[in-house]
Design an enzyme around this catalytic site. Structure first.
Site, PDB file in Angstrom:
ATOM      1  N   HIS A 307     -13.898  10.179 -34.335  1.00 45.19           N
ATOM      2  CA  HIS A 307     -14.778   9.029 -34.757  1.00 45.19           C
ATOM      3  C   HIS A 307     -15.683   9.571 -35.785  1.00 45.19           C
ATOM      4  O   HIS A 307     -16.358  10.666 -35.486  1.00 45.19           O
ATOM      5  CB  HIS A 307     -15.397   8.154 -33.598  1.00 45.19           C
ATOM      6  CG  HIS A 307     -15.669   6.999 -33.986  1.00 45.19           C
ATOM      7  ND1 HIS A 307     -16.916   6.560 -34.650  1.00 45.19           N
ATOM      8  CD2 HIS A 307     -15.110   5.706 -33.831  1.00 45.19           C
ATOM      9  CE1 HIS A 307     -16.847   5.171 -34.903  1.00 45.19           C
ATOM     10  NE2 HIS A 307     -15.628   4.805 -34.461  1.00 45.19           N
ATOM     11  N   ASP A 364      -9.816   2.780 -29.228  1.00 48.07           N
ATOM     12  CA  ASP A 364      -8.338   2.287 -29.558  1.00 48.07           C
ATOM     13  C   ASP A 364      -7.395   3.271 -28.525  1.00 48.07           C
ATOM     14  O   ASP A 364      -6.296   2.948 -28.635  1.00 48.07           O
ATOM     15  CB  ASP A 364      -8.110   2.642 -30.970  1.00 48.07           C
ATOM     16  CG  ASP A 364      -8.699   1.439 -31.738  1.00 48.07           C
ATOM     17  OD1 ASP A 364      -8.640   0.387 -31.112  1.00 48.07           O
ATOM     18  OD2 ASP A 364      -8.915   1.652 -32.956  1.00 48.07           O
TER      19      ASP A 364
HETATM   20  N1  CMC Z   1      -6.407  14.740 -34.707  1.00 46.17           N
HETATM   21  C1  CMC Z   1      -6.620  16.014 -35.212  1.00 46.17           C
HETATM   22  N2  CMC Z   1      -7.705  16.641 -36.037  1.00 46.17           N
HETATM   23  C2  CMC Z   1      -8.445  15.538 -36.174  1.00 46.17           C
HETATM   24  C3  CMC Z   1      -8.623  14.291 -35.892  1.00 46.17           C
HETATM   25  C4  CMC Z   1      -7.540  13.853 -35.033  1.00 46.17           C
HETATM   26  N3  CMC Z   1      -7.360  12.620 -34.629  1.00 46.17           N
HETATM   27  N4  CMC Z   1      -9.503  13.648 -36.144  1.00 46.17           N
HETATM   28  C5  CMC Z   1     -10.511  14.410 -36.848  1.00 46.17           C
HETATM   29  N5  CMC Z   1      -9.925  15.850 -37.143  1.00 46.17           N
HETATM   30  C6  CMC Z   1     -10.370  16.954 -37.626  1.00 46.17           C
HETATM   31  C7  CMC Z   1     -10.359  17.065 -38.968  1.00 46.17           C
HETATM   32  O1  CMC Z   1      -8.915  17.536 -39.458  1.00 46.17           O
HETATM   33  C8  CMC Z   1     -11.380  17.895 -39.397  1.00 46.17           C
HETATM   34  O2  CMC Z   1     -11.010  19.080 -39.445  1.00 46.17           O
HETATM   35  P1  CMC Z   1     -11.580  20.320 -40.002  1.00 46.17           P
HETATM   36  O3  CMC Z   1     -13.191  20.157 -39.854  1.00 46.17           O
HETATM   37  O4  CMC Z   1     -10.835  21.515 -39.512  1.00 46.17           O
HETATM   38  O5  CMC Z   1     -11.248  20.166 -41.451  1.00 46.17           O
HETATM   39  C9  CMC Z   1     -12.301  17.375 -38.304  1.00 46.17           C
HETATM   40  O6  CMC Z   1     -11.708  17.050 -37.300  1.00 46.17           O
HETATM   41  C10 CMC Z   1     -13.277  16.408 -39.055  1.00 46.17           C
HETATM   42  O7  CMC Z   1     -12.627  15.121 -39.287  1.00 46.17           O
HETATM   43  P2  CMC Z   1     -12.518  14.080 -40.573  1.00 46.17           P
HETATM   44  O8  CMC Z   1     -11.428  13.551 -40.672  1.00 46.17           O
HETATM   45  O9  CMC Z   1     -13.469  14.715 -41.567  1.00 46.17           O
HETATM   46  O10 CMC Z   1     -13.627  13.034 -39.667  1.00 46.17           O
HETATM   47  P3  CMC Z   1     -14.055  11.705 -40.358  1.00 46.17           P
HETATM   48  O11 CMC Z   1     -15.260  11.371 -39.825  1.00 46.17           O
HETATM   49  O12 CMC Z   1     -13.630  11.719 -41.903  1.00 46.17           O
HETATM   50  O13 CMC Z   1     -12.791  10.810 -39.625  1.00 46.17           O
HETATM   51  C11 CMC Z   1     -11.455   9.391 -38.198  1.00 46.17           C
HETATM   52  C12 CMC Z   1     -12.702   9.964 -38.652  1.00 46.17           C
HETATM   53  C13 CMC Z   1     -11.722   8.367 -37.315  1.00 46.17           C
HETATM   54  C14 CMC Z   1     -10.800   8.678 -39.503  1.00 46.17           C
HETATM   55  C15 CMC Z   1     -10.655  10.637 -37.671  1.00 46.17           C
HETATM   56  O14 CMC Z   1     -11.293  11.111 -36.574  1.00 46.17           O
HETATM   57  C16 CMC Z   1      -9.097  10.157 -37.195  1.00 46.17           C
HETATM   58  O15 CMC Z   1      -8.250  10.191 -38.421  1.00 46.17           O
HETATM   59  N6  CMC Z   1      -8.714  10.038 -36.066  1.00 46.17           N
HETATM   60  C17 CMC Z   1      -7.521   9.286 -35.889  1.00 46.17           C
HETATM   61  C18 CMC Z   1      -7.453   7.591 -36.146  1.00 46.17           C
HETATM   62  C19 CMC Z   1      -8.126   6.819 -35.349  1.00 46.17           C
HETATM   63  O16 CMC Z   1      -8.221   7.017 -34.084  1.00 46.17           O
HETATM   64  N7  CMC Z   1      -9.034   5.967 -35.888  1.00 46.17           N
HETATM   65  C20 CMC Z   1      -9.766   4.913 -35.013  1.00 46.17           C
HETATM   66  C21 CMC Z   1     -11.387   5.141 -35.224  1.00 46.17           C
HETATM   67  S1  CMC Z   1     -11.911   3.956 -33.929  1.00 46.17           S
HETATM   68  C22 CMC Z   1     -11.672   2.521 -34.280  1.00 46.17           C
HETATM   69  C23 CMC Z   1     -12.627   2.168 -35.396  1.00 46.17           C
HETATM   70  O17 CMC Z   1     -13.730   1.740 -35.142  1.00 46.17           O
HETATM   71  O18 CMC Z   1     -12.273   2.001 -36.592  1.00 46.17           O
END
Ligand code: CMC
Length: 428
Positions: A307, A364
Site C-alpha cells: 500500500h 482488498d
Molecule cells: N508484490 C510484489 N512486490 C511489490 C508489491 C507487490 N504487491 N507491491 C510493491 N512491491 C515492491 C515494488 O516492486 C518495489 O520494490 P523495489 O523497491 O525493489 O523496487 C517496492 O515494493 C515499493 O513498491 P512501489 O510500487 O514503489 O510502491 P507504491 O506505493 O508506488 O505502490 C501499490 C503501492 C499498492 C500500487 C503496490 O504495492 C501494488 O502494486 N500492490 C498490488 C496492487 C494492490 O493490491 N492494490 C490495492 C491497494 S489497496 C486498495 C486501495 O486503496 O486502492
C-alpha cells in the site's frame, strides 16, 4: 513564532512556512516557491506531496490508524450503519435521530432511475464490465439533471444531487449486474433499508420468493463502511481535480469510478481472487508465485499486497480478515481460496523481500473472499468498492468546492526536444 524551513538556492536563503495538521503532521508550504525562486518541486506519483488540507479522514500509515472525522474505523465498522457513516463523512458530524431519518428518507425517495436510462443500459454488450457501465451511467445521468451543471447552486440544490447520487448508484450498479447476466432488472423497494435494497435488486428474480439474508446485509454494511473514504487516494484526488474545474458532481464522481477501476487501486479486489484461483488451479505451490512476485524481470505482483501509505498493516485488512472468517462460518461455506489466501499471507509475512519493503495484505486481500461468499460475481467486486467509496468522493468534492480551491493544474519539468524547424514531409 511559527515554524519555517530554509531552502538555499544559489547561495540565497528562502524561508518557507510550515503547516501543521491537528494530528501534528507537518508540511512545507511551497505555494510561493516558484514565484520567489523560479523553481518548482518534482514528485512523480505525489509520494511526498500534500494536495490539500482536509478535515475528513486521518490515517497514519506507520501506526495503522484510520479515522473518519476523528472516529476510529474499528468502532464505525463494528457499530455504525453505512448511511450514518455517509452522513458523517459528508456533513462532518454523526447525525442526530432526526437528521438521520431525514437523510435516509431523502435518499429512499430518489432510488428510482429515469426510465429513459434503461435504453442506455440495455444497449451495452452482455459482456460489458459493470465498472464501465457505472462510469458511463453516472455521466449520462447528469444529462437528466441539467441544473446540476450550475456551479453556483444553493446548498439545498447540492444536497439534492448528493441524495440522488447516494440513492441511484446502488440501482445503477445492480442493473449493470442484471444486464451482464441477462436477467430482468429489479426495481428498488422503499420498504428496505440501503444495503437490503441493494441486495434485493441484485438477487431477487420474478420467478422466486426472495428476501435479503441478514448475514449478507450486515457483511455488506461493514464492507461499505470500511471502503467509505481513504483521504487523498487516486480516485478521491481524481474527483477533486475534475471537480476543481467546476465540472458537475455526477461527472466528477464518474471520473472517480474510472480511476478506481485499475488493478493497482480498487480493481485489486477482482485481481486478488483471479490470482488466488490461478494459484489454486496451477498446483505448482505457493513458493513459485512468491518467487515470481520477487523477480524484477517478471511483471507479476502479489495482488492485495502493499500500500502506498500503510507500511506496517492496513487496519481495514485486519477487520476484513476476521469478517471473512465470520461470514464463511455463518453461511457454512468452506472456500479453498480462503485457505490459499491465509497460507500466502503467512509465507509472505515471513519473507524478507516483503518484510523489508513493508508489504502487508491490504483491504482488498480478503474483501473478494467475502463477496464470493455473498454470491457477488468477481466482475462486480470493484463496483462494490465504488458503492462504498461514494460518500468519500462526495465529501472530498464538497470540501474542495466549499473552500473554493483553485483549479488543479500541476506543473512539469519538460524533457522533450529543443526548438526545431518544421520539415516538409518529403524531406523527412
Ligand atoms: N508484490 C510484489 N512486490 C511489490 C508489491 C507487490 N504487491 N507491491 C510493491 N512491491 C515492491 C515494488 O516492486 C518495489 O520494490 P523495489 O523497491 O525493489 O523496487 C517496492 O515494493 C515499493 O513498491 P512501489 O510500487 O514503489 O510502491 P507504491 O506505493 O508506488 O505502490 C501499490 C503501492 C499498492 C500500487 C503496490 O504495492 C501494488 O502494486 N500492490 C498490488 C496492487 C494492490 O493490491 N492494490 C490495492 C491497494 S489497496 C486498495 C486501495 O486503496 O486502492
Amino acid at each position: 513564532m511559527s515554524e519555517t524551513v530554509q531552502v538555499i538556492i544559489d547561495k540565497k536563503t528562502y524561508e518557507l512556512p510550515v503547516v501543521e495538521g491537528s494530528e501534528n503532521e507537518k508540511a512545507i508550504d511551497i505555494s510561493k516557491l516558484r514565484a520567489q525562486t523560479g523553481y518548482i518541486t518534482l514528485d512523480t506519483g505525489y509520494k511526498n506531496t500534500g494536495a490539500t488540507t482536509s478535515g475528513i479522514t486521518f490515517l497514519d500509515g506507520e501506526k495503522g490508524i484510520l479515522r473518519y472525522r476523528g472516529y476510529p474505523i474499528e468502532q464505525l465498522a463494528e457499530k455504525a450503519d453505512f448511511l450514518e457513516v455517509a452522513y458523517l463523512l459528508i456533513y462532518g458530524e454523526l447525525p442526530s435521530k432526526n437528521e438521520y431519518s431525514d437523510f435516509k428518507n431523502n435518499i429512499t425517495n430518489h432510488t428510482l432511475i429515469h426510465e429513459d436510462m434503461r435504453v442506455f443500459l440495455e444497449a451495452y454488450p452482455t459482456k460489458a464490465h459493470p465498472m464501465g457501465i457505472l462510469a458511463a451511467s453516472l455521466s449520462t445521468i447528469s444529462t437528466f439533471y441539467p441544473e446540476a451543471q450550475n456551479p453556483n447552486r444553493p446548498k439545498e440544490a447540492i444536497d439534492l444531487t448528493i441524495h440522488r447520487l447516494l440513492a441511484k448508484v446502488p440501482t445503477l450498479a445492480a442493473w449493470a449486474y442484471k444486464n451482464a447476466v441477462g436477467q430482468p432488472v429489479v426495481y428498488p423497494k422503499n420498504k428496505y433499508d440501503y444495503c437490503e435494497n441493494f441486495v434485493n435488486m441484485m438477487f431477487s428474480l420474478p420467478a422466486y420468493e426472495y428476501s435479503p439474508d441478514p448475514v449478507v446485509v450486515n457483511a455488506l454494511n461493514k464492507l461499505l463502511i470500511l471502503h467509505a473514504d481513504h483521504e487523498q487516494n487516486c480516485s478521491a484526488s481524481t474527483v477533486r481535480i475534475v471537480g476543481s474545474s467546476q465540472a458537475n458532481l455526477y461527472a466528477s464522481v464518474s471520473s472517480g469510478v474510472s480511476a478506481l477501476w485499475g488493478p493497482l487501486h480498487g480493481g485489486a479486489n477482482q485481481a486478488v481472487i483471479e490470482m488466488l484461483e490461478k494459484i489454486m488451479n496451477d498446483g505448482g505451490g505457493l513458493m513459485k508465485w512468491i518467487n515470481k512476485a520477487k523477480d524484477k524481470q517478471d511483471p507479476f505482483r502479489l495482488m492485495g499486497f502493499g500500500h502506498r501509505v500503510y507500511k506496517n498493516f492496513d487496519p481495514r485488512a485486519k477487520i476484513i480478515k476476521k469478517a471473512a472468517d465470520d461470514v464463511l462460518n455463518k453461511m457454512g461455506i468452506v472456500d479453498p481460496v480462503l485457505e490459499i489466501a491465509k497460507e500466502l499471507e503467512e509465507v509472505a509475512l515471513n519473507d524478507d523481500y516483503f518484510k523489508s519493503r513493508g508489504l502487508y495484505p491490504n483491504v482488498d486481500f480478503y474483501s473478494g473472499i467475502i463477496y464470493r461468499a455473498l454470491d457477488i460475481p468477481t466482475e462486480m467486486f470493484t463496483v462494490m468498492f465504488a458503492l462504498g467509496r461514494l460518500p468519500g468522493w462526495i465529501a472530498q468534492w464538497k470540501e474542495m468546492s466549499e473552500e473554493n480551491q483553485p483549479i488543479g493544474r500541476p506543473r512539469q519539468v519538460y524533457t522533450g526536444a529543443k526548438e526545431r524547424d518544421y520539415l516538409d514531409i518529403n524531406k523527412r
